[in-house]
Design a protein around this motif. Sequence first.
Motif, PDB file in Angstrom:
ATOM      1  N   SER A  85      37.032  -9.389  60.854  1.00  0.00           N
ATOM      2  CA  SER A  85      37.352  -9.599  59.444  1.00  0.00           C
ATOM      3  C   SER A  85      38.775  -9.066  59.226  1.00  0.00           C
ATOM      4  O   SER A  85      39.398  -8.543  60.157  1.00  0.00           O
ATOM      5  N   GLY A  86      39.273  -9.214  58.025  1.00  0.00           N
ATOM      6  CA  GLY A  86      40.667  -8.837  57.754  1.00  0.00           C
ATOM      7  C   GLY A  86      40.981  -7.386  58.081  1.00  0.00           C
ATOM      8  O   GLY A  86      42.100  -7.060  58.489  1.00  0.00           O
ATOM      9  N   SER A  87      39.993  -6.504  57.934  1.00  0.00           N
ATOM     10  CA  SER A  87      40.220  -5.083  58.228  1.00  0.00           C
ATOM     11  C   SER A  87      40.701  -4.902  59.669  1.00  0.00           C
ATOM     12  O   SER A  87      41.490  -3.997  59.954  1.00  0.00           O
ATOM     13  N   GLN A 124      44.280  -5.369  59.653  1.00  0.00           N
ATOM     14  CA  GLN A 124      44.960  -4.241  58.992  1.00  0.00           C
ATOM     15  C   GLN A 124      45.158  -3.123  60.024  1.00  0.00           C
ATOM     16  O   GLN A 124      46.224  -2.522  60.119  1.00  0.00           O
ATOM     17  N   PHE A 143      41.641  -1.189  48.263  1.00  0.00           N
ATOM     18  CA  PHE A 143      41.980  -1.735  49.578  1.00  0.00           C
ATOM     19  C   PHE A 143      43.299  -1.181  50.102  1.00  0.00           C
ATOM     20  O   PHE A 143      43.456  -0.964  51.314  1.00  0.00           O
ATOM     21  N   ARG A 172      42.455   2.198  51.356  1.00  0.00           N
ATOM     22  CA  ARG A 172      41.797   2.133  52.664  1.00  0.00           C
ATOM     23  C   ARG A 172      42.825   1.928  53.779  1.00  0.00           C
ATOM     24  O   ARG A 172      42.694   2.483  54.865  1.00  0.00           O
ATOM     25  N   VAL A 224      49.402  -4.149  49.775  1.00  0.00           N
ATOM     26  CA  VAL A 224      48.371  -5.160  49.520  1.00  0.00           C
ATOM     27  C   VAL A 224      48.917  -6.093  48.448  1.00  0.00           C
ATOM     28  O   VAL A 224      49.235  -5.659  47.341  1.00  0.00           O
ATOM     29  N   ASN A 281      47.482  -8.678  46.886  1.00  0.00           N
ATOM     30  CA  ASN A 281      46.548  -8.968  45.793  1.00  0.00           C
ATOM     31  C   ASN A 281      45.430  -7.928  45.849  1.00  0.00           C
ATOM     32  O   ASN A 281      44.558  -8.019  46.708  1.00  0.00           O
ATOM     33  N   THR A 300      42.280  -6.735  45.269  1.00  0.00           N
ATOM     34  CA  THR A 300      41.032  -7.375  44.847  1.00  0.00           C
ATOM     35  C   THR A 300      40.204  -6.476  43.928  1.00  0.00           C
ATOM     36  O   THR A 300      39.416  -6.963  43.123  1.00  0.00           O
ATOM     37  N   ASP A 348      49.079  -7.169  53.415  1.00  0.00           N
ATOM     38  CA  ASP A 348      47.692  -7.636  53.342  1.00  0.00           C
ATOM     39  C   ASP A 348      47.651  -8.698  52.245  1.00  0.00           C
ATOM     40  O   ASP A 348      47.821  -8.393  51.061  1.00  0.00           O
ATOM     41  N   VAL A 407      44.959 -10.664  51.995  1.00  0.00           N
ATOM     42  CA  VAL A 407      43.566 -11.053  52.253  1.00  0.00           C
ATOM     43  C   VAL A 407      42.993 -11.910  51.125  1.00  0.00           C
ATOM     44  O   VAL A 407      42.364 -12.927  51.377  1.00  0.00           O
ATOM     45  N   SER A 408      43.198 -11.496  49.884  1.00  0.00           N
ATOM     46  CA  SER A 408      42.523 -12.243  48.826  1.00  0.00           C
ATOM     47  C   SER A 408      43.444 -13.195  48.070  1.00  0.00           C
ATOM     48  O   SER A 408      43.123 -13.605  46.959  1.00  0.00           O
ATOM     49  N   SER A 454      41.941 -12.904  55.600  1.00  0.00           N
ATOM     50  CA  SER A 454      40.573 -13.096  56.104  1.00  0.00           C
ATOM     51  C   SER A 454      40.133 -14.519  55.791  1.00  0.00           C
ATOM     52  O   SER A 454      40.583 -15.117  54.813  1.00  0.00           O
ATOM     53  N   GLN A 508      37.277 -15.546  54.616  1.00  0.00           N
ATOM     54  CA  GLN A 508      36.252 -15.739  53.570  1.00  0.00           C
ATOM     55  C   GLN A 508      36.775 -15.652  52.141  1.00  0.00           C
ATOM     56  O   GLN A 508      35.997 -15.444  51.215  1.00  0.00           O
ATOM     57  N   LYS A 509      38.073 -15.812  51.970  1.00  0.00           N
ATOM     58  CA  LYS A 509      38.626 -15.692  50.614  1.00  0.00           C
ATOM     59  C   LYS A 509      39.190 -17.053  50.181  1.00  0.00           C
ATOM     60  O   LYS A 509      38.443 -18.017  50.110  1.00  0.00           O
TER      61      LYS A 509
HETATM   62  C1  LIG Z   1      42.758  -6.925  49.549  1.00  0.00           C
HETATM   63  C2  LIG Z   1      41.751  -6.733  50.620  1.00  0.00           C
HETATM   64  N1  LIG Z   1      42.128  -6.170  51.766  1.00  0.00           N
HETATM   65  C3  LIG Z   1      41.276  -5.990  52.777  1.00  0.00           C
HETATM   66  C4  LIG Z   1      39.961  -6.358  52.675  1.00  0.00           C
HETATM   67  C5  LIG Z   1      39.049  -6.187  53.820  1.00  0.00           C
HETATM   68  O1  LIG Z   1      38.840  -7.449  54.367  1.00  0.00           O
HETATM   69  P1  LIG Z   1      37.570  -7.763  55.271  1.00  0.00           P
HETATM   70  O2  LIG Z   1      36.377  -7.481  54.429  1.00  0.00           O
HETATM   71  O3  LIG Z   1      37.764  -9.202  55.632  1.00  0.00           O
HETATM   72  O4  LIG Z   1      37.655  -6.845  56.440  1.00  0.00           O
HETATM   73  C6  LIG Z   1      39.498  -6.942  51.497  1.00  0.00           C
HETATM   74  C7  LIG Z   1      38.106  -7.343  51.329  1.00  0.00           C
HETATM   75  O5  LIG Z   1      37.626  -7.683  50.276  1.00  0.00           O
HETATM   76  C8  LIG Z   1      40.431  -7.147  50.449  1.00  0.00           C
HETATM   77  O6  LIG Z   1      40.050  -7.725  49.308  1.00  0.00           O
END
Ligand SMILES: Cc1ncc(COP(=O)(O)O)c(C=O)c1O
Length: 360
Positions: free
Chosen positions: A64-66, A69, A89, A92, A135, A137, A139, A165, A167-168, A188, A190-191
Motif C-alpha cells: 500500500s502507499g505506506s 512512504q 498522515f 505518520r 503530504v 492532500n 486525507t 505523498d 496518495v489521496s 496508492s 485504492q484512491k
Molecule cells: C494522505 C495519505 N497518506 C498515506 C496513506 C497511507 O496509504 P496506504 O493506506 O495505502 O498505506 C493514506 C491512507 O489513507 C493517506 O490518505
Amino acid sequence: MSQSPYIKIFIPGPVDVRSEILAAQTRPMIGHRSPEYAELQGRIIPRLRPIFGTAGRVFVVTASGSGLQEAAVRNCVRERCLSLVNGAFSQRWYEMVLANGKQGDALEVPPGQAIHPEQVDEKLRSGRYDAVTVVYNETSTGVFNPVPEIAAVVRNHPDVLLLVDAVSCAGGVEIKADEWGLDVCLTSSQKALALPPGLALCSVSDRAMERAKSIPHRGWYFDFLQYEKYAAKNHTPATPAISLMYALDAQLDSIAAEGWQNRFARHKQLMNLVHEWVREAGFDFFAEEGYRSPTVTCVTNTRGIDVAALNAFLRQRYMLISNGYGNLKDKTFRIAHMGDTTVEEIKALLDAINAFLKGQ
Ligand SMILES: Cc1ncc(COP(=O)(O)O)c(C=O)c1O
C-alpha cells in the motif's frame, strides 16, 4: 457464503471499484518471469506517466502507499529530514523517518491549516536538512497543501530532495513532477485511481536515484536501485500482485477513454457540487479557504448531527460516507469525491443526506 449487499462507498479510500475492473482480476495467473508478464508491465508503465506528470521513471510496487512512504525515507533521506505536518498522515510520515533511524524535525501547523512555502524556506535556510516530506492532500482534514509553491522553495536548496505523498489525490488532479521538481511522488491504488488496494505507484527523479546510490542501508524490498535494475526487463524484484496489475491495465484503458484532463475536470466538478452543498446545508469546511481538497471534503459538523445515524440512514440506501478521522470523529465527517464517481452519484448522495437532514 452469503454476500453483503453492494454499498457505494464515498469514503476517502478504499473507494468504489467498478465491476469491470474487479472482473479484470480474475484472468488466469501467469508467471512473473514470463514474456506475458513483461508485456503486461511494459504496457502499463508508460501509461502511468501522466498521473505524475513525468517523462521519467515510474515504479509500481506490491504494497500500500505506506510502503512507498517508507521507501522514500530509506532511499532519499541521508541524515536529517524536515517533515511538514498538518494532519494524521503527515504526522505518520514524520514518525516513519524516526522509525527508520533517520533524524528528523516536524514543521507543524494546526490541522485544517495548510503549510505555506515561506515557513518551509525559513526552516531550510538553517542548512540542516537533506530532504523534505510533504503530504499533498491531507486525507484526515481535507487540506490540499500548495505543493507547487513549496517545491519552488525547496528547489532553491539544491541538496534537498522533495518527497511528496499524493496518495489521496494522484489520478484526480494534475501533477507536474518534472516541471515542479518533485523527487519522489507516490500514491496508492485504492484512491483516485479507483482500483482495489495493494499497489503503490511512484515517480522517482534522477536526483533521487543518485541520492539512493550514496545511502548504504536502503533495505531490500523497497530499494529503488533494485527496482530500476528489474524494470529494465519489465520485471519486479519480488513477485508482483499480478491480479492487481490486470486491474490496473484495464483501468488505464478506461482512463484513456475518458481522457486525463476530463478526469481532472470531473473531480473539480464533483468538488464544486459538494462545496455548494456544504454552504447550502449550513455546515462549514474544516480546511482553510483556498486550500481545500479536490478529492475529499472534510465537513465541520456545525449542526451537531449524529454522524453514525446519518450513515445508518445512508446504508439503507446503499451508500456510505466517512466519519471524521481520529479525534475529529463526530466533530467532522468526510465525503470523498474521487475515482470513477460520477456527477449523478454525488447528486444522489447529497439528496440522500438532505433527506436525512429533513428528518432532524
Ligand atoms: C494522505 C495519505 N497518506 C498515506 C496513506 C497511507 O496509504 P496506504 O493506506 O495505502 O498505506 C493514506 C491512507 O489513507 C493517506 O490518505
